[in-house]
Design an enzyme around this catalytic site. Structure first.
Site, PDB file in Angstrom:
ATOM      1  N   LYS A  46     -32.542 -45.289  -7.665  1.00 15.04           N
ATOM      2  CA  LYS A  46     -33.063 -46.556  -8.196  1.00 15.04           C
ATOM      3  C   LYS A  46     -34.333 -46.319  -9.019  1.00 15.04           C
ATOM      4  O   LYS A  46     -34.578 -47.021 -10.004  1.00 15.04           O
ATOM      5  CB  LYS A  46     -33.335 -47.537  -7.050  1.00 15.04           C
ATOM      6  N   TYR A  89     -30.761 -42.859  -2.311  1.00 15.40           N
ATOM      7  CA  TYR A  89     -30.836 -44.245  -2.798  1.00 15.40           C
ATOM      8  C   TYR A  89     -32.127 -44.509  -3.586  1.00 15.40           C
ATOM      9  O   TYR A  89     -32.076 -44.976  -4.739  1.00 15.40           O
ATOM     10  CB  TYR A  89     -30.705 -45.221  -1.626  1.00 15.40           C
TER      11      TYR A  89
HETATM   12  P1  NAP Z   1     -22.287 -54.988  -1.895  1.00 16.50           P
HETATM   13  O1  NAP Z   1     -22.252 -56.311  -1.233  1.00 16.50           O
HETATM   14  O2  NAP Z   1     -21.997 -53.766  -1.112  1.00 16.50           O
HETATM   15  O3  NAP Z   1     -21.303 -55.044  -3.170  1.00 16.50           O
HETATM   16  C1  NAP Z   1     -21.151 -53.893  -3.950  1.00 16.50           C
HETATM   17  C2  NAP Z   1     -20.278 -54.183  -5.150  1.00 16.50           C
HETATM   18  O4  NAP Z   1     -20.245 -53.013  -5.972  1.00 16.50           O
HETATM   19  C3  NAP Z   1     -18.850 -54.516  -4.782  1.00 16.50           C
HETATM   20  O5  NAP Z   1     -18.361 -55.479  -5.681  1.00 16.50           O
HETATM   21  C4  NAP Z   1     -18.122 -53.182  -4.990  1.00 16.50           C
HETATM   22  O6  NAP Z   1     -16.751 -53.399  -5.337  1.00 16.50           O
HETATM   23  C5  NAP Z   1     -18.879 -52.634  -6.190  1.00 16.50           C
HETATM   24  N1  NAP Z   1     -18.822 -51.185  -6.337  1.00 16.50           N
HETATM   25  C6  NAP Z   1     -19.194 -50.240  -5.434  1.00 16.50           C
HETATM   26  N2  NAP Z   1     -18.997 -49.020  -5.940  1.00 16.50           N
HETATM   27  C7  NAP Z   1     -18.499 -49.199  -7.194  1.00 16.50           C
HETATM   28  C8  NAP Z   1     -18.092 -48.329  -8.223  1.00 16.50           C
HETATM   29  N3  NAP Z   1     -18.154 -47.000  -8.067  1.00 16.50           N
HETATM   30  N4  NAP Z   1     -17.627 -48.852  -9.386  1.00 16.50           N
HETATM   31  C9  NAP Z   1     -17.541 -50.199  -9.555  1.00 16.50           C
HETATM   32  N5  NAP Z   1     -17.917 -51.077  -8.613  1.00 16.50           N
HETATM   33  C10 NAP Z   1     -18.388 -50.573  -7.449  1.00 16.50           C
HETATM   34  O7  NAP Z   1     -23.710 -54.718  -2.563  1.00 16.50           O
HETATM   35  P2  NAP Z   1     -24.871 -55.763  -2.983  1.00 16.50           P
HETATM   36  O8  NAP Z   1     -25.751 -55.923  -1.821  1.00 16.50           O
HETATM   37  O9  NAP Z   1     -24.307 -56.920  -3.682  1.00 16.50           O
HETATM   38  O10 NAP Z   1     -25.657 -54.844  -4.036  1.00 16.50           O
HETATM   39  C11 NAP Z   1     -25.512 -55.001  -5.429  1.00 16.50           C
HETATM   40  C12 NAP Z   1     -26.583 -54.176  -6.117  1.00 16.50           C
HETATM   41  O11 NAP Z   1     -27.870 -54.621  -5.688  1.00 16.50           O
HETATM   42  C13 NAP Z   1     -26.516 -52.684  -5.785  1.00 16.50           C
HETATM   43  O12 NAP Z   1     -26.813 -51.919  -6.924  1.00 16.50           O
HETATM   44  C14 NAP Z   1     -27.596 -52.512  -4.735  1.00 16.50           C
HETATM   45  O13 NAP Z   1     -28.101 -51.208  -4.701  1.00 16.50           O
HETATM   46  C15 NAP Z   1     -28.613 -53.516  -5.216  1.00 16.50           C
HETATM   47  N6  NAP Z   1     -29.529 -53.972  -4.172  1.00 16.50           N
HETATM   48  C16 NAP Z   1     -29.055 -54.623  -3.060  1.00 16.50           C
HETATM   49  C17 NAP Z   1     -29.958 -55.017  -2.087  1.00 16.50           C
HETATM   50  C18 NAP Z   1     -29.521 -55.726  -0.822  1.00 16.50           C
HETATM   51  O14 NAP Z   1     -30.338 -55.885   0.090  1.00 16.50           O
HETATM   52  N7  NAP Z   1     -28.307 -56.213  -0.732  1.00 16.50           N
HETATM   53  C19 NAP Z   1     -31.322 -54.757  -2.243  1.00 16.50           C
HETATM   54  C20 NAP Z   1     -31.760 -54.103  -3.375  1.00 16.50           C
HETATM   55  C21 NAP Z   1     -30.852 -53.714  -4.344  1.00 16.50           C
HETATM   56  P3  NAP Z   1     -15.558 -52.709  -4.492  1.00 16.50           P
HETATM   57  O15 NAP Z   1     -15.734 -53.099  -3.069  1.00 16.50           O
HETATM   58  O16 NAP Z   1     -14.294 -53.214  -5.098  1.00 16.50           O
HETATM   59  O17 NAP Z   1     -15.752 -51.253  -4.722  1.00 16.50           O
END
Ligand code: NAP
Length: 268
Positions: A159, A155
């Protein structure tokens, strides 16, 4: 409204941060493309909500790690809208495991989705965006791209790579009027966070964050809208941390640990 007539593609927009960004863009006048990889029902709910806000929204199922599916998505966007002004790469995945136990396949999958996927999407949509007179790309990286997030395998490296990809594309594509920036969230309350940590672990994390709370999707959304808008027209190649002060809290944590020091010294 800020994004009237603009077309915005948000990857990973069926849930979490991507969903919140897609709906905020729709609320401010953009026509949004809701990308996702699995959950049709969730994506449809986002599209319906965006439509109720007046957006001409569509959903496109495409795995960002599959270049052929991305090309097909580009064809759909070109046919439906004929332009692209805003691209937000939010699709991302994570697994928790000590580095020495990470299966090669899992390592490759995280790199494929988080880093290569963003590249495939950027590369595929470059021409449409350049032909639209330029635009704004926002990559959702992570504070883990700066600070090694122990126990999360590929991860952090994925990033960190995304932050560098952001800088590279910003330098190469400025002449096409395309700005590229990254947003690096700390812990944001979404499915991803809830799947990664127990309630107790989240409570502890919350207490260690200088601003005293976990992040909300809205904390990320506000910055993304700024970077997507003309208000940031002279900003490119930058990465912005949104983490409640977590990344700068090393010595603060030390102070807290000093206070608990006796207990730690008692441990073998
Ligand atoms: P999440 O709630 O797990 O949602 C992930 C989203 O990505 C879902 O809509 C999923 O759709 C989609 N997805 C996953 N794999 C995919 C693929 N191969 N192709 C297209 N879509 C895909 O995640 P989140 O927390 O919103 O995170 C969003 C972004 O922010 C990520 O890049 C994550 O690394 C980053 N981030 C999150 C956090 C945190 O604390 N939440 C912190 C730092 C960075 P499906 O379910 O339909 O696959």
């Amino acid at each position: 409204m800020r994004f009237d007539g603009k077309v915005a593609l948000v990857t990973g927009a069926s849930r979490g941060i991507g969903r919140a960004i897609a709906l905020a863009l729709a609320r401010e006048g953009a026509n949004v493309i809701v990308n996702y990889s699995k959950d049709d029902a969730k994506a449809r709910e986002v599209v319906d909500s965006a439509k109720s806000l007046g957006s001409r929204a569509i959903m496109v199922r495409a795995d960002v790690s599959n270049p052929m599916q991305i090309e097909e998505m580009e064809r759909v966007v070109r046919e439906e809208f004929g332009r692209l002004d805003i691209l937000v790469n939010s699709a991302g995945i994570t697994f928790r495991r000590p580095l020495e136990e990470v299966p090669y396949e899992e390592w490759r999958r995280v790199m494929e989705v988080n880093l290569n996927g963003a590249f495939y999407v950027m590369r595929t949509f470059f021409k449409l965006m350049a032909d639209s007179g330029g635009g704004s790309i926002i990559n959702i990286a992570s504070v883990a791209g700066y600070i090694p997030m122990v126990g999360s395998g590929a991860y952090s490296p994925s990033k960190a790579g995304l932050i560098m990809l952001t800088e590279l594309a910003a330098a190469e594509w400025a002449e096409y009027g395309i700005r590229v920036n990254a947003v690096c969230p700390g812990p944001i309350e979404t499915d991803m966070l809830r799947e990664e940590f127990t309630e107790e672990q989240l409570e502890i994390r919350k207490r260690l964050i200088p601003l005293g709370r976990l992040g909300r999707t809205d904390d990320v959304v506000k910055l993304v809208l700024f970077l997507a808008s003309e208000d940031s027209s002279y900003i490119t190649g930058e990465s912005f941390i949104v983490d409640g002060g977590m990344a700068v809290s090393y010595y603060l944590l030390m102070e807290k640990l000093f206070k608990m020091g006796k207990k730690i010294l008692e441990q073998p």
